[in-house]
Write a protein that holds these residues in place. Structure first.
Motif, PDB file in Angstrom:
ATOM      1  N   ASP A   1       0.838  -1.204   0.000  1.00  0.00           N
ATOM      2  CA  ASP A   1       0.000   0.000   0.000  1.00  0.00           C
ATOM      3  C   ASP A   1       0.874   1.256   0.000  1.00  0.00           C
ATOM      4  O   ASP A   1       0.575   2.236  -0.704  1.00  0.00           O
ATOM      5  CB  ASP A   1      -0.924   0.006   1.214  1.00  0.00           C
ATOM      6  CG  ASP A   1      -2.005  -1.072   1.144  1.00  0.00           C
ATOM      7  OD1 ASP A   1      -2.281  -1.548   0.025  1.00  0.00           O
ATOM      8  OD2 ASP A   1      -2.545  -1.429   2.205  1.00  0.00           O
TER       9      ASP A   1
ATOM     10  N   GLU B   1       1.241   4.261  -2.755  1.00  0.00           N
ATOM     11  CA  GLU B   1       1.065   5.659  -2.355  1.00  0.00           C
ATOM     12  C   GLU B   1       2.261   6.513  -2.740  1.00  0.00           C
ATOM     13  O   GLU B   1       2.114   7.704  -3.036  1.00  0.00           O
ATOM     14  CB  GLU B   1       0.842   5.722  -0.845  1.00  0.00           C
ATOM     15  CG  GLU B   1       0.573   7.112  -0.305  1.00  0.00           C
ATOM     16  CD  GLU B   1       0.340   7.116   1.193  1.00  0.00           C
ATOM     17  OE1 GLU B   1       0.317   8.208   1.786  1.00  0.00           O
ATOM     18  OE2 GLU B   1       0.197   6.015   1.798  1.00  0.00           O
ATOM     19  N   TYR B   2       3.447   5.910  -2.741  1.00  0.00           N
ATOM     20  CA  TYR B   2       4.686   6.614  -3.085  1.00  0.00           C
ATOM     21  C   TYR B   2       5.330   5.942  -4.303  1.00  0.00           C
ATOM     22  O   TYR B   2       6.322   5.230  -4.180  1.00  0.00           O
ATOM     23  CB  TYR B   2       5.665   6.598  -1.911  1.00  0.00           C
ATOM     24  CG  TYR B   2       5.188   7.309  -0.671  1.00  0.00           C
ATOM     25  CD1 TYR B   2       5.445   8.672  -0.483  1.00  0.00           C
ATOM     26  CD2 TYR B   2       4.497   6.633   0.327  1.00  0.00           C
ATOM     27  CE1 TYR B   2       5.029   9.336   0.656  1.00  0.00           C
ATOM     28  CE2 TYR B   2       4.066   7.289   1.475  1.00  0.00           C
ATOM     29  CZ  TYR B   2       4.334   8.638   1.629  1.00  0.00           C
ATOM     30  OH  TYR B   2       3.915   9.294   2.766  1.00  0.00           O
TER      31      TYR B   2
END
Length: 313
Positions: free
Chosen positions: A210, A214-215
């Motif tokens: 996750d 996200e990055y």
């Protein structure tokens, strides 16, 4: 080369370009302007008179790109040699205890000393880029940024290795990214660092995936297939093996840097190549203690034959 003053001129050196053709100039010139290399070519008459802030006579010297340390734990630098008389199991056990204590405020001086010593060693030895997994890497980002070096740093995260809540570890990671990612003219970058495939649960790997989503511009740096227990732990996490676990959660891709890869088999090599993942081979760890003569080593020839990018750590 009349006109503006250059930053640095190196002339009459042996120049290893490491370009797409791996050209080598027995007597070559390298010209740096505004902090960037603008010319690499055979030396010509008058190169020693080019107007520059610094002119280096490279006769008898080698000019080449900086070396890259693809995997390390820099805050442990002051402890080099401390465990060399131990066997592998004792080494891991003792280092685990120390790593668990490295986030104590009282040891801030120790961490910074490690980073400063590492930066000095690297500057003297031609290492200009490092990929380091540490407990509190903020000091490393500052030391390497101030030294003019390039560094990929990330805080170690694991749910079975430390008695620290995962939410706290993720908060620490986010704070590090916010403060240090893409700083010092872009030379310091953050990484996502799940510690390894033998001390992380499947839930943790899913949360790491996750974070990776996200990055999307951050590298994922981990220990993979380092120990015989690696695949056993993956099976306890519901996967066939370590490579399969990372593939199932979505982390087996071109952003992955897998350190050690020591117990990998031919199928592991093939799947890693198919995913365009990279491996950091760390031969110095085997020189640190006396391994069993039958100890399996990282299959570097097989990885190279499969066109996997292999770096040294």
């Amino acid at each position: 080369m009349a006109g503006s003053t250059k930053d640095v001129v190196v002339h009459d050196a042996i120049v290893l370009t490491v370009d797409e053709d791996n050209r080598l100039f027995e007597r070559g010139t390298v010209i740096v302007e505004d902090g960037r290399i603008v010319e690499v070519r055979p030396s010509a008459e008058g190169d020693d008179d080019i107007a520059a802030e610094r002119v280096i006579d490279g006769d008898g010297l080698v000019a080449m790109p900086g070396l890259v340390n693809a995997h390390t734990h820099l805050e442990m630098t002051p402890l080099i040699g401390a465990f060399s008389e131990m066997g592998f199991r004792d080494l891991v056990a003792n280092m685990t205890v120390l790593v668990d204590k490295l986030d104590d405020d009282e040891l801030a001086y120790f961490r910074r000393a490690g980073y400063e010593l590492a930066a000095l060693n690297f500057l003297r030895g031609g290492v200009t880029t490092v990929n380091s997994m540490d407990t509190l890497p903020g000091q490393g980002a500052e030391v390497f940024g101030e030294a003019g070096l390039r560094g990929f740093f990330g805080p170690t995260m694991t749910d079975l290795y430390w008695d620290v809540p995962i939410d706290d570890q993720i908060d620490r990671f986010r704070e590090f990214v916010d403060e240090y990612h893409d700083t010092y003219d872009g030379r310091i970058r953050a990484t996502i660092c799940p510690h390894d495939d033998w001390s992380c649960s499947r839930e943790f790997w899913e949360r790491t995936a996750d974070l990776a989503a996200e990055y999307p511009d951050l590298v994922v740096h981990t220990h993979l297939l380092e120990l015989d227990e690696s695949n056993k732990m993956a099976r306890s996490n519901g996967a066939a093996d370590s490579i399969g676990l990372l593939e199932e959660v979505g982390l087996l891709d071109e952003r992955l840097v897998a350190a050690h890869f020591r117990v990998a088999d031919d199928e592991d090599v093939r799947r890693t190549a198919d995913a365009n993942a990279a491996v950091a081979h760390c031969p110095s760890i085997f020189a640190y203690w006396n391994p069993d003569p039958d100890m399996q080593w990282t299959p570097v020839p097989e990885l190279r034959d499969a066109v996997v990018d292999v770096g040294l750590g």
